[in-house]
Design a protein around this motif. Structure first.
Motif, PDB file in Angstrom:
ATOM      1  N   GLU A 129       3.698  13.710 -10.171  1.00 37.72           N
ATOM      2  CA  GLU A 129       4.869  14.562 -10.359  1.00 37.72           C
ATOM      3  C   GLU A 129       5.275  14.631 -11.834  1.00 37.72           C
ATOM      4  OE1 GLU A 129       7.510  12.957  -7.397  1.00 37.72           O
ATOM      5  OE2 GLU A 129       7.054  14.585  -5.984  1.00 37.72           O
ATOM      6  N   THR A 130       5.185  13.501 -12.502  1.00 40.36           N
ATOM      7  CA  THR A 130       5.473  13.476 -13.945  1.00 40.36           C
ATOM      8  C   THR A 130       4.498  14.393 -14.683  1.00 40.36           C
ATOM      9  OG1 THR A 130       5.767  11.126 -13.518  1.00 40.36           O
ATOM     10  CG2 THR A 130       6.091  11.856 -15.781  1.00 40.36           C
ATOM     11  N   TYR A 131       3.245  14.270 -14.293  1.00 39.56           N
ATOM     12  CA  TYR A 131       2.206  15.095 -14.911  1.00 39.56           C
ATOM     13  C   TYR A 131       2.485  16.585 -14.655  1.00 39.56           C
ATOM     14  CZ  TYR A 131      -2.549  16.673 -16.096  1.00 39.56           C
ATOM     15  OH  TYR A 131      -3.622  17.319 -16.647  1.00 39.56           O
ATOM     16  N   LEU A 132       2.902  16.892 -13.433  1.00 41.10           N
ATOM     17  CA  LEU A 132       3.203  18.277 -13.068  1.00 41.10           C
ATOM     18  C   LEU A 132       4.325  18.826 -13.953  1.00 41.10           C
ATOM     19  CD1 LEU A 132       2.704  20.612 -11.013  1.00 41.10           C
ATOM     20  CD2 LEU A 132       4.526  19.620  -9.631  1.00 41.10           C
ATOM     21  N   GLU A 133       5.354  17.996 -14.162  1.00 37.72           N
ATOM     22  CA  GLU A 133       6.467  18.426 -15.012  1.00 37.72           C
ATOM     23  C   GLU A 133       5.995  18.744 -16.427  1.00 37.72           C
ATOM     24  OE1 GLU A 133       9.789  15.664 -14.919  1.00 37.72           O
ATOM     25  OE2 GLU A 133       9.715  15.759 -12.704  1.00 37.72           O
ATOM     26  N   ARG A 134       5.139  17.874 -16.936  1.00 37.94           N
ATOM     27  CA  ARG A 134       4.605  18.096 -18.286  1.00 37.94           C
ATOM     28  C   ARG A 134       3.861  19.430 -18.345  1.00 37.94           C
ATOM     29  NH1 ARG A 134       0.577  14.279 -20.312  1.00 37.94           N
ATOM     30  NH2 ARG A 134       0.703  15.448 -22.240  1.00 37.94           N
ATOM     31  N   LEU A 135       3.068  19.674 -17.318  1.00 38.81           N
ATOM     32  CA  LEU A 135       2.290  20.922 -17.278  1.00 38.81           C
ATOM     33  C   LEU A 135       3.216  22.134 -17.255  1.00 38.81           C
ATOM     34  CD1 LEU A 135      -0.439  19.898 -14.699  1.00 38.81           C
ATOM     35  CD2 LEU A 135      -0.917  20.609 -17.040  1.00 38.81           C
ATOM     36  N   GLN A 136       4.238  22.033 -16.404  1.00 35.27           N
ATOM     37  CA  GLN A 136       5.168  23.167 -16.279  1.00 35.27           C
ATOM     38  C   GLN A 136       5.920  23.404 -17.581  1.00 35.27           C
ATOM     39  OE1 GLN A 136       7.075  21.675 -12.790  1.00 35.27           O
ATOM     40  NE2 GLN A 136       6.046  23.149 -11.432  1.00 35.27           N
ATOM     41  N   SER A 190       0.822  -1.198   0.000  1.00 36.12           N
ATOM     42  CA  SER A 190       0.000   0.000   0.000  1.00 36.12           C
ATOM     43  C   SER A 190       0.868   1.265   0.000  1.00 36.12           C
ATOM     44  CB  SER A 190      -1.012  -0.081   1.141  1.00 36.12           C
ATOM     45  OG  SER A 190      -0.909   0.962   2.009  1.00 36.12           O
ATOM     46  N   VAL A 191       2.040   1.203   0.625  1.00 34.46           N
ATOM     47  CA  VAL A 191       2.955   2.340   0.560  1.00 34.46           C
ATOM     48  C   VAL A 191       3.515   2.481  -0.873  1.00 34.46           C
ATOM     49  CG1 VAL A 191       5.207   3.228   1.324  1.00 34.46           C
ATOM     50  CG2 VAL A 191       3.588   2.353   2.991  1.00 34.46           C
ATOM     51  N   GLU A 192       3.829   1.341  -1.475  1.00 31.81           N
ATOM     52  CA  GLU A 192       4.322   1.355  -2.856  1.00 31.81           C
ATOM     53  C   GLU A 192       3.315   1.991  -3.805  1.00 31.81           C
ATOM     54  OE1 GLU A 192       5.620  -2.502  -4.359  1.00 31.81           O
ATOM     55  OE2 GLU A 192       6.894  -2.678  -2.569  1.00 31.81           O
ATOM     56  N   THR A 193       2.068   1.571  -3.663  1.00 31.88           N
ATOM     57  CA  THR A 193       1.001   2.123  -4.503  1.00 31.88           C
ATOM     58  C   THR A 193       0.941   3.633  -4.361  1.00 31.88           C
ATOM     59  OG1 THR A 193      -0.193   0.135  -3.885  1.00 31.88           O
ATOM     60  CG2 THR A 193      -1.408   1.758  -5.144  1.00 31.88           C
ATOM     61  N   MET A 194       1.080   4.095  -3.136  1.00 30.29           N
ATOM     62  CA  MET A 194       1.026   5.534  -2.889  1.00 30.29           C
ATOM     63  C   MET A 194       2.192   6.249  -3.555  1.00 30.29           C
ATOM     64  SD  MET A 194      -0.045   6.031   0.984  1.00 30.29           S
ATOM     65  CE  MET A 194      -1.668   6.563   1.378  1.00 30.29           C
ATOM     66  N   GLU A 195       3.382   5.643  -3.441  1.00 32.01           N
ATOM     67  CA  GLU A 195       4.561   6.250  -4.054  1.00 32.01           C
ATOM     68  C   GLU A 195       4.389   6.352  -5.565  1.00 32.01           C
ATOM     69  OE1 GLU A 195       7.584   3.779  -2.416  1.00 32.01           O
ATOM     70  OE2 GLU A 195       7.982   5.170  -0.766  1.00 32.01           O
ATOM     71  N   LYS A 196       3.806   5.312  -6.121  1.00 34.02           N
ATOM     72  CA  LYS A 196       3.553   5.283  -7.566  1.00 34.02           C
ATOM     73  C   LYS A 196       2.620   6.436  -7.952  1.00 34.02           C
ATOM     74  CE  LYS A 196       3.445   2.950 -11.654  1.00 34.02           C
ATOM     75  NZ  LYS A 196       2.465   3.804 -12.276  1.00 34.02           N
ATOM     76  N   LYS A 197       1.582   6.594  -7.144  1.00 28.97           N
ATOM     77  CA  LYS A 197       0.615   7.668  -7.385  1.00 28.97           C
ATOM     78  C   LYS A 197       1.296   9.032  -7.363  1.00 28.97           C
ATOM     79  CE  LYS A 197      -4.046   6.516  -5.780  1.00 28.97           C
ATOM     80  NZ  LYS A 197      -4.865   6.527  -4.569  1.00 28.97           N
ATOM     81  N   ILE A 198       2.156   9.222  -6.348  1.00 26.10           N
ATOM     82  CA  ILE A 198       2.861  10.496  -6.219  1.00 26.10           C
ATOM     83  C   ILE A 198       3.753  10.733  -7.438  1.00 26.10           C
ATOM     84  CG2 ILE A 198       4.599  11.758  -4.870  1.00 26.10           C
ATOM     85  CD1 ILE A 198       3.457  10.327  -2.359  1.00 26.10           C
ATOM     86  N   GLU A 199       4.486   9.692  -7.828  1.00 24.56           N
ATOM     87  CA  GLU A 199       5.356   9.798  -9.006  1.00 24.56           C
ATOM     88  C   GLU A 199       4.569  10.197 -10.243  1.00 24.56           C
ATOM     89  OE1 GLU A 199       7.914   6.404 -10.072  1.00 24.56           O
ATOM     90  OE2 GLU A 199       8.509   6.437  -7.947  1.00 24.56           O
ATOM     91  N   ASP A 200       3.453   9.516 -10.446  1.00 25.37           N
ATOM     92  CA  ASP A 200       2.606   9.806 -11.610  1.00 25.37           C
ATOM     93  C   ASP A 200       2.199  11.269 -11.635  1.00 25.37           C
ATOM     94  OD1 ASP A 200       2.864   7.226 -12.310  1.00 25.37           O
ATOM     95  OD2 ASP A 200       0.808   6.616 -11.801  1.00 25.37           O
TER      96      ASP A 200
END
Length: 568
Positions: A462-469, A450-460
């Motif tokens: 963050e990637t999206y945020l970079e694209r937006l920026q 469940s911690v892994e899943t959360m980390e994955k979510k955060i990464e996703d």
DNA sequence: AAATAGACTTGGAAAAATTTTT
DNA sequence: AAAAATTTTTCCAAGTCTATTT
């Protein structure tokens, strides 16, 4: 007897504390008591699946098979690896097998066929259609309904644990010397029924008699039996939602609150005691200090031959504490339920000196506080306040900690916060209480994933945020998948939203990690004055249901309409 | 005053129910 | 709609503390 819960609510809390007190202190806890007795577990259904001994199937009679099946059902639990468990089980089973039985040692037994059978059964049960499940549930509820309530002075009150424990292998915690012993089926002959003198006694199962029938209105149990493993009485009592239990619970918090009036005096006194000539005085002073500062349990005497070796304050041994220069004490011992208490605390120099003296010349296995005991300690506490005992300090310190922590954190709460965020803030305060009381739990089975899943979510995100920026800096020639907002304004607002989302996810992850082995439920159920929580809910506009499940709301009806500025 | 009995609260694990995700 | 994750309830063990007996 009518079995539906009464619609009329008994608002006992509308009376004064003195009146409530006198109701509970009265020798007569009830005038009339009417109920349908207790529910027995179903008889054992033999499956005729053999145990394999030395590779060959051995047919067992139903009694032997029943006990073998208890063992087989635990094949995957940790108990099976424990010598003590196996020895105790084997002793009980061997006796059932009788002399000259084919099976002569546990090591050569293979229970896996029974285990597989149990697994298949479980599977079948799981695979029933939802209609079947629903029908079965309804039938069961109808059958059990008659036992759920008792009539106490004409009021319908919920009964807890009206189902008699089924037979099984004793699952003591920690290194319990009795683990694996056979807990035999409780027979009606083992049970004492408590019921009003003029009521019809519920009929025992056909062919049986009750062990006894009494009409004892000085107690609040409807049935009692002896636990043969520990030779202790067990009771069928009223549920936490019953008026009698709730009244007691309410008064528990009232008592803890009134400790506020003498806590300063007690603290002054125990500091004084640290410097007394008499060692028993110094021990008393240090013990009460530990109970107050560290929320330790009083630590009654235990029989180490019969029970797991666990300790509380008065039963601490020299081996459980060590001096850490210049002025700290390290505690390391197994407390209730064999939960480890490990804590290094800075103490006043007088305490350090006292403990140094208590230890001097003693063996590791000697008592740290050999001149006092829980009786003496509680007797002493009674001189400050009626009803004061060691456990009141735990309630007091838990509740006052929650109150203080919530008020500290309340400044962080803003009107635009989501309920989930506010609940998370509540939980941080709650966690401080749990840590104080050392309420621990095993890490949830799903923790790592469940911690892994959360980390994955955060990464996703963050990637999206970079694209937006990136898109804001130089708009892409061709649209990329998934599509981004079109105008710079909408991109900017999306960036803000995603940043917030990432923060929230990170916060959630942090909470999850911090709560990995901390249990919040025990303090919420037993130590925190519910009025603190409810008042907080009112102030922060969080629905009470977010913090109190249905059962807890039923337990605390008296706290529901407390003022929103309630202070413990 | 120490040991024991009795009655009650507190406690974590496991099962069951519910909600969320896939 | 199935599976997985999370929350709630149940279960019963293990404490506290007072009263009673020795």
């Amino acid at each position: 007897m009518d079995t539906k819960p009464d619609d009329g609510v008994y608002k006992w809390w509308a009376q004064s504390d003195d009146t409530i007190q006198s109701i509970l202190n009265s020798d007569q806890k009830w005038q009339t008591l009417k109920h349908n007795g207790v529910l027995f577990p179903p008889d054992y259904q033999p499956h005729s699946i053999p145990v394999y001994y030395d590779g060959k199937p051995v047919k067992l009679d139903p009694e032997q098979e029943e006990v073998a099946t208890m063992y087989a059902s635990m094949l995957e639990s940790d108990y099976i690896q424990k010598k003590q468990f196996n020895e105790n089980f084997w002793a009980a089973w061997k006796e059932l097998l009788g002399k000259n039985h084919t099976i002569k040692s546990l090591a050569k037994c293979d229970f896996s066929k029974i285990w597989e059978h149990l697994l298949t059964e479980k599977e079948t049960k799981l695979n029933r259609t939802s209609e079947e499940k629903k029908a079965e549930k309804e039938l069961k509820a109808k059958f059990e309904d008659a036992y759920k309530y008792a009539l106490v002075d004409g009021r319908k009150e919920k009964v807890q644990q009206f189902k008699i424990e089924p037979p099984g292998l004793f699952r003591g915690r920690g290194t319990h010397p009795k683990m694996g012993m056979l807990k035999k089926r409780i027979q009606p002959e083992d049970i004492t029924i408590n019921i009003g003198r003029l009521e019809d006694v519920p009929p025992p199962p056909t062919g049986h008699k009750w062990g006894g029938v009494v009409s004892n209105n000085t107690v609040l149990w409807v049935a009692a039996f002896k636990d043969a493993i520990n030779n202790k009485n067990k009771y069928v009592q009223f549920a936490s939602g019953s008026s009698m239990k709730a009244m007691n619970d309410y008064l528990k918090y009232q008592t803890a609150r009134s400790l506020k009036d003498c806590i300063e005096k007690i603290r002054e006194d125990y500091k004084q005691q640290w410097t007394e000539k008499q060692e028993s005085d110094r021990q008393l002073g240090v013990a009460i200090y530990f109970i107050d500062k560290l929320a330790l349990r009083v630590g009654n005497e235990k029989d180490d031959e019969e029970e797991a070796d666990t300790v509380g304050c008065c039963s601490l041994r020299v081996e459980h504490v060590s001096l850490v220069a210049p002025s700290s004490i390290k505690f390391d011992f197994l407390g209730k339920d064999s939960i480890r208490y490990e804590n290094t605390v800075e103490v006043e120099k007088e305490v350090y000196k006292c403990v140094k003296g208590f230890i001097e010349g003693k063996k590791k296995s000697d008592m740290l506080f050999h001149k006092i005991n829980p009786s003496k300690l509680n007797d002493h506490l009674k001189s400050y306040m009626e009803k004061l005992s060691a456990k009141v300090f735990r309630t007091y310190n838990a509740s006052i900690t929650l109150d203080r922590e919530l008020k500290k954190l309340e400044r962080e709460i803003t009107s635009d916060m989501s309920v989930a965020e506010k609940v998370s803030i509540f939980n941080s305060a709650n966690r401080q209480v749990a840590i104080l009381c050392n309420h621990q739990r095993a890490a949830p089975k799903t923790f790592d994933t469940s911690v892994e899943t959360m980390e994955k979510k955060i990464e996703d995100q963050e990637t999206y945020l970079e694209r937006l920026q990136q898109a804001l800096k130089e708009p892409p020639k061709k649209p990329t998948q998934p599509l981004l907002p079109k105008t710079p304004e909408s991109i900017s607002s999306k960036i803000e939203a995603i940043k917030k989302k990432i923060d929230d996810l990170k916060q959630e992850k942090k909470m999850k990690i911090e709560n990995k082995t901390v249990s919040l439920t025990t303090s919420r159920t037993n130590y925190c004055d519910p009025r603190i929580t409810i008042a907080w809910c009112k102030r922060t506009d969080v629905p009470v249901a977010k913090l109190f499940s249905k059962t807890l709301q039923d337990k605390f009806p008296w706290a529901l309409d407390c003022p929103n500025n309630y202070t413990f």
